[in-house]
Enzyme design. Sequence first.
Site, mmCIF file in Angstrom:
data_model
loop_
_atom_site.group_PDB
_atom_site.id
_atom_site.type_symbol
_atom_site.label_atom_id
_atom_site.label_comp_id
_atom_site.label_asym_id
_atom_site.label_seq_id
_atom_site.Cartn_x
_atom_site.Cartn_y
_atom_site.Cartn_z
ATOM 1 N N HIS A 72 52.709 53.077 67.123
ATOM 2 C CA HIS A 72 52.050 53.773 66.014
ATOM 3 C C HIS A 72 52.821 53.554 64.711
ATOM 4 O O HIS A 72 52.239 53.189 63.688
ATOM 5 C CB HIS A 72 51.954 55.270 66.338
ATOM 6 N N GLU A 73 54.129 53.771 64.764
ATOM 7 C CA GLU A 73 54.941 53.605 63.552
ATOM 8 C C GLU A 73 55.022 52.145 63.124
ATOM 9 O O GLU A 73 55.051 51.845 61.929
ATOM 10 C CB GLU A 73 56.337 54.191 63.761
ATOM 11 N N HIS A 76 52.061 51.234 60.960
ATOM 12 C CA HIS A 76 52.316 51.566 59.551
ATOM 13 C C HIS A 76 53.183 50.485 58.912
ATOM 14 O O HIS A 76 52.881 49.993 57.825
ATOM 15 C CB HIS A 76 53.056 52.906 59.425
#
Length: 152
Positions: A72-73, A76
């Site tokens: 998820h990170e 980004h």
Amino acid sequence: MDLVLSSQTDLTNYVKKVSIEDFGCQFLHTAHWNNRLRTTGGRFFPNDRHLDFNPKIYREFGIDIFRKIVRHELCHYHLYIQGKGYQHRDKAFKELLEKVDGLRYTPRVTAVKVNYHHYSCQSCGQVYRRRRRVNLRKFACGYCHGRLIESF
């Protein structure tokens, strides 16, 4: 074999490994443990492009859930590097997150019980609850200025 990520270096190396395996791109910055995170699994900082992760998630849910949070990170991170929409609301972010099988939401961590100190006034009986200890010689009741005693 359970992977142990005890230091910042181990964490950064793990994030680099996940980045290569799942995204085919290199992670060129650093990853840090952040014990202050409470409701989130991780954070991406666009200014210096480092990642913060919640160690409680890793300890409580294990490496499989933690890997999905790392993905998820990294969504980004890689979208920001590419100049695409890297925020949760952006279509590019949602598509990449689904493609790499990252977590959209972090599972809840069991809350740590906070211990309170209980005090009561000898004169009026007013009860006080505080997280930090109170110096009983220095402080008095706010209503009647009576003497405080510690109650259990």
